[in-house]
Each structure stands twice: as structure tokens, then as C-alpha cells.
Design a protein around this motif. Structure first.
Motif, PDB file in Angstrom:
ATOM      1  N   ALA A 139       0.267  -0.954   8.902  1.00  0.00           N
ATOM      2  CA  ALA A 139       0.514   0.320   8.677  1.00  0.00           C
ATOM      3  C   ALA A 139       0.270   1.300   7.305  1.00  0.00           C
ATOM      4  CB  ALA A 139       1.999   0.575   8.787  1.00  0.00           C
ATOM      5  N   LYS A 140       0.124   2.376   7.210  1.00  0.00           N
ATOM      6  CA  LYS A 140      -0.411   3.425   6.154  1.00  0.00           C
ATOM      7  C   LYS A 140       0.551   4.838   6.476  1.00  0.00           C
ATOM      8  CE  LYS A 140      -3.836   5.265   3.216  1.00  0.00           C
ATOM      9  NZ  LYS A 140      -5.352   5.204   2.969  1.00  0.00           N
ATOM     10  N   ILE A 141       1.358   4.634   5.373  1.00  0.00           N
ATOM     11  CA  ILE A 141       2.489   5.812   5.496  1.00  0.00           C
ATOM     12  C   ILE A 141       2.299   6.705   4.182  1.00  0.00           C
ATOM     13  CG2 ILE A 141       4.869   6.263   5.797  1.00  0.00           C
ATOM     14  CD1 ILE A 141       5.196   3.497   6.811  1.00  0.00           C
ATOM     15  N   LYS A 142       2.194   8.170   4.520  1.00  0.00           N
ATOM     16  CA  LYS A 142       2.116   8.981   3.412  1.00  0.00           C
ATOM     17  C   LYS A 142       3.196   9.175   2.645  1.00  0.00           C
ATOM     18  CE  LYS A 142      -2.070  11.154   4.720  1.00  0.00           C
ATOM     19  NZ  LYS A 142      -2.644  12.323   5.045  1.00  0.00           N
ATOM     20  N   GLY A 143       3.398   9.240   1.520  1.00  0.00           N
ATOM     21  CA  GLY A 143       4.636   9.659   0.752  1.00  0.00           C
ATOM     22  C   GLY A 143       4.829   8.595  -0.481  1.00  0.00           C
ATOM     23  N   SER A 144       5.708   9.126  -1.398  1.00  0.00           N
ATOM     24  CA  SER A 144       6.121   8.341  -2.431  1.00  0.00           C
ATOM     25  C   SER A 144       7.385   7.502  -1.995  1.00  0.00           C
ATOM     26  CB  SER A 144       6.590   9.323  -3.481  1.00  0.00           C
ATOM     27  OG  SER A 144       6.694   8.665  -5.022  1.00  0.00           O
ATOM     28  N   TYR A 145       7.473   6.197  -2.397  1.00  0.00           N
ATOM     29  CA  TYR A 145       8.181   5.112  -2.081  1.00  0.00           C
ATOM     30  C   TYR A 145       8.532   4.340  -3.175  1.00  0.00           C
ATOM     31  CZ  TYR A 145       7.340   6.801   2.756  1.00  0.00           C
ATOM     32  OH  TYR A 145       7.091   7.469   3.617  1.00  0.00           O
ATOM     33  N   SER A 146       9.884   3.886  -3.212  1.00  0.00           N
ATOM     34  CA  SER A 146      10.148   2.813  -4.322  1.00  0.00           C
ATOM     35  C   SER A 146      10.129   1.468  -3.690  1.00  0.00           C
ATOM     36  CB  SER A 146      12.154   3.199  -4.978  1.00  0.00           C
ATOM     37  OG  SER A 146      12.525   2.992  -3.904  1.00  0.00           O
ATOM     38  N   ALA A 147      10.433   0.369  -4.484  1.00  0.00           N
ATOM     39  CA  ALA A 147      10.449  -0.949  -4.005  1.00  0.00           C
ATOM     40  C   ALA A 147      11.455  -1.028  -2.681  1.00  0.00           C
ATOM     41  CB  ALA A 147      10.627  -1.757  -4.984  1.00  0.00           C
ATOM     42  N   LEU A 148      12.662  -0.440  -3.060  1.00  0.00           N
ATOM     43  CA  LEU A 148      13.571  -0.534  -1.770  1.00  0.00           C
ATOM     44  C   LEU A 148      13.256   0.280  -0.492  1.00  0.00           C
ATOM     45  CD1 LEU A 148      16.769  -0.760  -4.052  1.00  0.00           C
ATOM     46  CD2 LEU A 148      15.642  -2.801  -2.796  1.00  0.00           C
ATOM     47  N   THR A 149      12.940   1.345  -0.924  1.00  0.00           N
ATOM     48  CA  THR A 149      12.569   2.270   0.210  1.00  0.00           C
ATOM     49  C   THR A 149      11.385   1.997   1.047  1.00  0.00           C
ATOM     50  OG1 THR A 149      11.566   3.896  -1.177  1.00  0.00           O
ATOM     51  CG2 THR A 149      13.871   4.159  -0.671  1.00  0.00           C
ATOM     52  N   TYR A 165       2.684  -2.418  -0.332  1.00  0.00           N
ATOM     53  CA  TYR A 165       2.031  -1.879  -1.761  1.00  0.00           C
ATOM     54  C   TYR A 165       2.224  -0.321  -1.556  1.00  0.00           C
ATOM     55  CZ  TYR A 165      -2.078  -0.347  -4.419  1.00  0.00           C
ATOM     56  OH  TYR A 165      -2.781   0.101  -5.289  1.00  0.00           O
ATOM     57  N   THR A 166       2.452  -0.074  -2.644  1.00  0.00           N
ATOM     58  CA  THR A 166       2.785   1.540  -3.070  1.00  0.00           C
ATOM     59  C   THR A 166       1.777   1.897  -3.929  1.00  0.00           C
ATOM     60  OG1 THR A 166       4.550   1.077  -4.615  1.00  0.00           O
ATOM     61  CG2 THR A 166       5.168   1.390  -2.265  1.00  0.00           C
ATOM     62  N   GLU A 167       1.519   3.237  -3.595  1.00  0.00           N
ATOM     63  CA  GLU A 167       0.451   3.950  -4.713  1.00  0.00           C
ATOM     64  C   GLU A 167       1.046   5.392  -4.742  1.00  0.00           C
ATOM     65  OE1 GLU A 167      -4.258   4.704  -5.401  1.00  0.00           O
ATOM     66  OE2 GLU A 167      -3.603   2.835  -5.060  1.00  0.00           O
ATOM     67  N   SER A 168       1.228   5.752  -6.283  1.00  0.00           N
ATOM     68  CA  SER A 168       1.582   7.275  -6.390  1.00  0.00           C
ATOM     69  C   SER A 168       1.022   7.580  -7.894  1.00  0.00           C
ATOM     70  CB  SER A 168       3.137   7.278  -6.489  1.00  0.00           C
ATOM     71  OG  SER A 168       3.790   6.516  -7.484  1.00  0.00           O
ATOM     72  N   GLY A 169       1.033   8.878  -7.986  1.00  0.00           N
ATOM     73  CA  GLY A 169       0.528   9.440  -9.307  1.00  0.00           C
ATOM     74  C   GLY A 169      -1.018  10.010  -9.154  1.00  0.00           C
ATOM     75  N   SER A 170      -1.672   9.560  -8.074  1.00  0.00           N
ATOM     76  CA  SER A 170      -3.287   9.720  -8.170  1.00  0.00           C
ATOM     77  C   SER A 170      -3.303  11.207  -7.237  1.00  0.00           C
ATOM     78  CB  SER A 170      -3.863   8.880  -7.743  1.00  0.00           C
ATOM     79  OG  SER A 170      -3.666   8.602  -6.290  1.00  0.00           O
ATOM     80  N   GLY A 171      -2.115  11.734  -6.568  1.00  0.00           N
ATOM     81  CA  GLY A 171      -2.489  12.891  -5.824  1.00  0.00           C
ATOM     82  C   GLY A 171      -2.176  12.635  -4.440  1.00  0.00           C
ATOM     83  N   SER A 172      -2.372  11.424  -4.238  1.00  0.00           N
ATOM     84  CA  SER A 172      -2.243  10.998  -2.684  1.00  0.00           C
ATOM     85  C   SER A 172      -1.194   9.809  -2.627  1.00  0.00           C
ATOM     86  CB  SER A 172      -3.334  10.580  -1.997  1.00  0.00           C
ATOM     87  OG  SER A 172      -4.146   9.653  -2.699  1.00  0.00           O
ATOM     88  N   ASP A 173      -0.042   9.774  -2.685  1.00  0.00           N
ATOM     89  CA  ASP A 173       0.833   8.904  -2.529  1.00  0.00           C
ATOM     90  C   ASP A 173       0.983   8.304  -1.212  1.00  0.00           C
ATOM     91  OD1 ASP A 173       1.535   9.644  -5.293  1.00  0.00           O
ATOM     92  OD2 ASP A 173       3.365  10.664  -4.635  1.00  0.00           O
TER      93      ASP A 173
END
Length: 181
Positions: A139-149, A165-173
Motif C-alpha cells: 500500500a502507498k498512502i498519502k499524508g504525514s504519519y508518525s511511527a505509531l500512526t 516506511y514514511t517520508e515527509s518534508g519533501s513536499g510529498s508526504d
């Protein structure tokens, strides 16, 4: 003693009788006022053409100025253009190479971990038939997530996921939910 004006006509004819002469440009048979010669071809008089060989006033076309000569491109200019193209190419190539393949990953893609670092695993998309393929994207889910969420969101979207795996800060979280291949 009185001096005579110089004779008109032949300057070498001295003390010779002179014949009466007409002023230049005057027609002896023309009818006009005495003392005012009429000259044919005088511009500005109605009914008479202008002087031959000269354009009439108000000619419809003015002379065209010559075009400046085109300069050939110099070696320095060509060199600067080539350098600029190379710099732009390197910048674009560097940007593309620095992008995380995780940005381009889609559900069903296989991924390879290029680094042992947990903070920057350097995930890259590879062919699923490749020996380097380690994970499958569930799955690939858009949005910003912490480790728990991220864990709870992946549990909702992909029941049998193993890694997030989360990625944030590059404009596409976004969040990737992965499992071993």
C-alpha cells in the motif's frame, strides 16, 4: 583713366569688340517680363516638370539603409553555451539520482534496500524478477504519519504488511506498507 570690365566669353580676347550676349538660360524668343528670365524645368512652377535626372519632391520611397553584417558565432560563445548545457544536464541528472525511488513506487512494485541505516534505508524500485528484490509494496498512502500512526494505518490498508516506511518534508508526504518478497 577708366578701366573696362573684363570681357565675357573668351578671356584671351583683349581689346576686341564684343557682341551683345544673352544671359545664360534665357530664351531670346520667350515672352516674359524684361529682366526676369524664364527657365524651363524649374521646380515649383506649375505646369513645368522638374529638372531631369533628379527625383521629384515627395518621392514615395526612401533609400533603404544597408543591413548590418551578421557575425559568425565565436568560439568563446559556443564554448559558453556547451558549458551551460553540461551544467544543466548534471544538475538535472543529480536531482533525478538524488530522488528516492520510494517516491515513484506503486502498489505491486518490488524494492531493494541500498543502505543498512534505519533512518535512510535508500529504497529503490527494482524488477520483481531481479535477485536484488527484497520487498513488495502492499500500500502507498498519502499524508504525514508518525511511527505509531504508520503502523495502525498499514494494519487498516494491508493486513499482512511487515514493514512501514514514511517520508515527509519533501513536499510529498507518504507512507509505504511493505512485506518480504
Amino acid at each position: 583713366m577708366t578701366t573696362q570690365p573684363p570681357p565675357q566669353g573668351n578671356p584671351f580676347a583683349q581689346n576686341q569688340p564684343q557682341a551683345p550676349q544673352q544671359p545664360q538660360g534665357q530664351n531670346p524668343h520667350a515672352q516674359g517680363q524684361p529682366g526676369f528670365p524664364q527657365q524651363a524645368g524649374q521646380p515649383g512652377q506649375p505646369g513645368q516638370p522638374g529638372q531631369p535626372g533628379f527625383p521629384q519632391q515627395g518621392a514615395p520611397y526612401a533609400p533603404v539603409p544597408p543591413q548590418p553584417a551578421r557575425r559568425k558565432p565565436s568560439f568563446k560563445m559556443i564554448k559558453n553555451i556547451v558549458i551551460a548545457v553540461v551544467v544543466v544536464g548534471v544538475a538535472v541528472g543529480g536531482y533525478i539520482a538524488s530522488r528516492d525511488d520510494a517516491d515513484t513506487a506503486a502498489v505491486g512494485d518490488c524494492m531493494h534496500r541500498g543502505s543498512s541505516s534505519d533512518t535512510n534505508p535508500d529504497l529503490e524500485v527494482v524488477d520483481c524478477g531481479d535477485a536484488k528484490a527484497q520487498y513488495v509494496v502492499l500500500a502507498k498512502i498519502k499524508g504525514s504519519y508518525s511511527a505509531l500512526t504508520a503502523e495502525s494505518k498499514c494494519s487498516e490498508e494491508a493486513k499482512d504488511f511487515q514493514y512501514s516506511y514514511t517520508e515527509s518534508g519533501s513536499g510529498s508526504d507518504f507512507l509505504l506498507c511493505l512485506k518480504d518478497k
